[in-house]
Design a protein around this motif. Structure first.
Motif, PDB file in Angstrom:
ATOM      1  N   ASN A   9      -0.831   9.179   6.507  1.00 30.24           N
ATOM      2  CA  ASN A   9      -0.658   9.646   5.132  1.00 30.24           C
ATOM      3  C   ASN A   9      -1.357   8.733   4.126  1.00 30.24           C
ATOM      4  O   ASN A   9      -1.612   9.146   3.004  1.00 30.24           O
ATOM      5  N   ASN A  10      -1.627   7.502   4.486  1.00 26.15           N
ATOM      6  CA  ASN A  10      -2.330   6.588   3.597  1.00 26.15           C
ATOM      7  C   ASN A  10      -3.333   5.778   4.418  1.00 26.15           C
ATOM      8  O   ASN A  10      -3.099   4.613   4.726  1.00 26.15           O
ATOM      9  N   PRO A  11      -4.471   6.392   4.769  1.00 18.45           N
ATOM     10  CA  PRO A  11      -5.447   5.687   5.606  1.00 18.45           C
ATOM     11  C   PRO A  11      -6.102   4.500   4.902  1.00 18.45           C
ATOM     12  O   PRO A  11      -6.756   3.696   5.546  1.00 18.45           O
ATOM     13  N   PHE A  12      -5.924   4.388   3.586  1.00 17.01           N
ATOM     14  CA  PHE A  12      -6.530   3.282   2.832  1.00 17.01           C
ATOM     15  C   PHE A  12      -5.527   2.168   2.535  1.00 17.01           C
ATOM     16  O   PHE A  12      -5.782   1.308   1.701  1.00 17.01           O
ATOM     17  N   ALA A  13      -4.386   2.193   3.199  1.00 18.03           N
ATOM     18  CA  ALA A  13      -3.355   1.187   2.954  1.00 18.03           C
ATOM     19  C   ALA A  13      -3.881  -0.204   3.263  1.00 18.03           C
ATOM     20  O   ALA A  13      -4.528  -0.429   4.283  1.00 18.03           O
ATOM     21  N   THR A  14      -3.605  -1.115   2.352  1.00 20.08           N
ATOM     22  CA  THR A  14      -3.984  -2.513   2.555  1.00 20.08           C
ATOM     23  C   THR A  14      -2.766  -3.430   2.566  1.00 20.08           C
ATOM     24  O   THR A  14      -2.884  -4.602   2.892  1.00 20.08           O
ATOM     25  N   VAL A  39       8.355  -2.647  -2.825  1.00 17.37           N
ATOM     26  CA  VAL A  39       6.944  -2.673  -2.406  1.00 17.37           C
ATOM     27  C   VAL A  39       6.212  -1.455  -2.957  1.00 17.37           C
ATOM     28  O   VAL A  39       5.070  -1.555  -3.421  1.00 17.37           O
ATOM     29  N   LEU A  40       6.866  -0.301  -2.943  1.00 24.61           N
ATOM     30  CA  LEU A  40       6.239   0.905  -3.498  1.00 24.61           C
ATOM     31  C   LEU A  40       5.987   0.780  -4.998  1.00 24.61           C
ATOM     32  O   LEU A  40       5.012   1.323  -5.510  1.00 24.61           O
ATOM     33  N   LYS A  41       6.845   0.058  -5.695  1.00 28.12           N
ATOM     34  CA  LYS A  41       6.639  -0.144  -7.136  1.00 28.12           C
ATOM     35  C   LYS A  41       5.442  -1.048  -7.400  1.00 28.12           C
ATOM     36  O   LYS A  41       4.689  -0.841  -8.344  1.00 28.12           O
ATOM     37  N   VAL A  42       5.262  -2.059  -6.557  1.00 25.26           N
ATOM     38  CA  VAL A  42       4.160  -3.008  -6.742  1.00 25.26           C
ATOM     39  C   VAL A  42       2.828  -2.421  -6.263  1.00 25.26           C
ATOM     40  O   VAL A  42       1.805  -2.567  -6.925  1.00 25.26           O
ATOM     41  N   TRP A  43       2.845  -1.751  -5.112  1.00 29.73           N
ATOM     42  CA  TRP A  43       1.624  -1.210  -4.520  1.00 29.73           C
ATOM     43  C   TRP A  43       1.801   0.272  -4.184  1.00 29.73           C
ATOM     44  O   TRP A  43       1.768   0.659  -3.005  1.00 29.73           O
ATOM     45  N   PRO A  44       1.975   1.128  -5.178  1.00 28.12           N
ATOM     46  CA  PRO A  44       2.254   2.544  -4.892  1.00 28.12           C
ATOM     47  C   PRO A  44       1.124   3.264  -4.156  1.00 28.12           C
ATOM     48  O   PRO A  44       1.385   4.204  -3.407  1.00 28.12           O
ATOM     49  N   GLU A  45      -0.088   2.843  -4.350  1.00 30.50           N
ATOM     50  CA  GLU A  45      -1.230   3.539  -3.747  1.00 30.50           C
ATOM     51  C   GLU A  45      -1.722   2.903  -2.450  1.00 30.50           C
ATOM     52  O   GLU A  45      -2.471   3.530  -1.707  1.00 30.50           O
ATOM     53  N   THR A  46      -1.327   1.649  -2.196  1.00 34.18           N
ATOM     54  CA  THR A  46      -1.923   0.944  -1.061  1.00 34.18           C
ATOM     55  C   THR A  46      -0.905   0.438  -0.038  1.00 34.18           C
ATOM     56  O   THR A  46      -1.264  -0.300   0.863  1.00 34.18           O
ATOM     57  N   ALA A  47       0.348   0.837  -0.173  1.00 34.19           N
ATOM     58  CA  ALA A  47       1.372   0.370   0.767  1.00 34.19           C
ATOM     59  C   ALA A  47       1.544   1.357   1.913  1.00 34.19           C
ATOM     60  O   ALA A  47       1.517   2.571   1.727  1.00 34.19           O
ATOM     61  N   VAL A  71      17.048   7.723   1.987  1.00 37.03           N
ATOM     62  CA  VAL A  71      16.086   7.740   3.095  1.00 37.03           C
ATOM     63  C   VAL A  71      15.099   8.881   2.901  1.00 37.03           C
ATOM     64  O   VAL A  71      13.884   8.698   2.984  1.00 37.03           O
ATOM     65  N   ASP A  72      15.622  10.076   2.614  1.00 36.32           N
ATOM     66  CA  ASP A  72      14.743  11.231   2.417  1.00 36.32           C
ATOM     67  C   ASP A  72      13.805  11.034   1.229  1.00 36.32           C
ATOM     68  O   ASP A  72      12.656  11.461   1.265  1.00 36.32           O
ATOM     69  N   SER A  73      14.285  10.375   0.187  1.00 33.49           N
ATOM     70  CA  SER A  73      13.435  10.096  -0.974  1.00 33.49           C
ATOM     71  C   SER A  73      12.274   9.180  -0.580  1.00 33.49           C
ATOM     72  O   SER A  73      11.127   9.401  -0.985  1.00 33.49           O
ATOM     73  N   LEU A  74      12.564   8.167   0.225  1.00 34.18           N
ATOM     74  CA  LEU A  74      11.497   7.265   0.675  1.00 34.18           C
ATOM     75  C   LEU A  74      10.538   7.979   1.620  1.00 34.18           C
ATOM     76  O   LEU A  74       9.322   7.778   1.548  1.00 34.18           O
ATOM     77  N   ILE A  75      11.057   8.833   2.481  1.00 33.37           N
ATOM     78  CA  ILE A  75      10.191   9.595   3.384  1.00 33.37           C
ATOM     79  C   ILE A  75       9.249  10.477   2.562  1.00 33.37           C
ATOM     80  O   ILE A  75       8.067  10.605   2.880  1.00 33.37           O
ATOM     81  N   ALA A  76       9.747  11.039   1.481  1.00 34.95           N
ATOM     82  CA  ALA A  76       8.913  11.867   0.596  1.00 34.95           C
ATOM     83  C   ALA A  76       7.799  11.042  -0.046  1.00 34.95           C
ATOM     84  O   ALA A  76       6.787  11.595  -0.483  1.00 34.95           O
ATOM     85  N   GLN A  77       7.983   9.712  -0.077  1.00 34.96           N
ATOM     86  CA  GLN A  77       6.966   8.807  -0.626  1.00 34.96           C
ATOM     87  C   GLN A  77       6.144   8.159   0.500  1.00 34.96           C
ATOM     88  O   GLN A  77       5.535   7.118   0.301  1.00 34.96           O
ATOM     89  N   ASN A  78       6.164   8.796   1.667  1.00 35.25           N
ATOM     90  CA  ASN A  78       5.386   8.381   2.837  1.00 35.25           C
ATOM     91  C   ASN A  78       5.882   7.135   3.550  1.00 35.25           C
ATOM     92  O   ASN A  78       5.142   6.522   4.315  1.00 35.25           O
ATOM     93  N   VAL A  79       7.138   6.750   3.320  1.00 35.56           N
ATOM     94  CA  VAL A  79       7.731   5.679   4.123  1.00 35.56           C
ATOM     95  C   VAL A  79       8.184   6.320   5.430  1.00 35.56           C
ATOM     96  O   VAL A  79       8.795   7.387   5.431  1.00 35.56           O
TER      97      VAL A  79
END
Length: 128
Positions: A9-14, A39-47, A71-79
């Motif tokens: 879901n995030n192939p550019f994650a760093t 972590v999502l707040k600090v790096w929303p696009e790259t985590a 848990v479902d909320s985090l899964i919706a954010q690709n965790v």
């Protein structure tokens, strides 16, 4: 064990984070969720965040978990939430039934080897 859903879901994650959850204590489970949110707040696009639950920690992946909404909320954010099926099999032997799992959790054969695999791919392993 394959490529994680989070990485797909995030192939550019760093910023790669694997959170180990091997504790059923509610405060520890909440701390894992809080860490993922931070972590999502600090790096929303790259985590890329993967929670690996095994032993008593698998309870967070149960369908009736009191933390299911978070848990479902985090899964919706690709965790990604990985559940150790070895632990589930142990619970089945001990109790005579398999707990109903959150259908959004990813089933992995073993928790610790999953963490080792993620470490080999550059994930930082944190056990809150």
């Amino acid at each position: 064990m394959g490529v994680s859903r989070a990485a797909v879901n995030n192939p550019f994650a760093t910023h790669l984070l694997a959170l180990q959850l091997s504790d059923s204590v509610m405060s520890k489970q909440r701390e894992v969720l809080n860490n993922a949110n931070a972590v999502l707040k600090v790096w929303p696009e790259t985590a890329s965040i993967i929670v690996v639950a095994f032993g008593p920690g698998v309870e967070i992946t149960f369908a009736d978990s009191p933390l299911r909404q978070q848990v479902d909320s985090l899964i919706a954010q690709n965790v990604e939430f990985d559940v150790c099926m070895n632990t589930i099999e142990t619970l089945k032997r001990e109790t005579g039934h398999v707990p109903v799992l959150n259908p959004k959790a990813q089933q992995v054969p073993y928790g610790v080897p999953r963490l080792m695999e993620l470490a080999g791919k550059g994930y930082v392993i944190v056990r809150p």
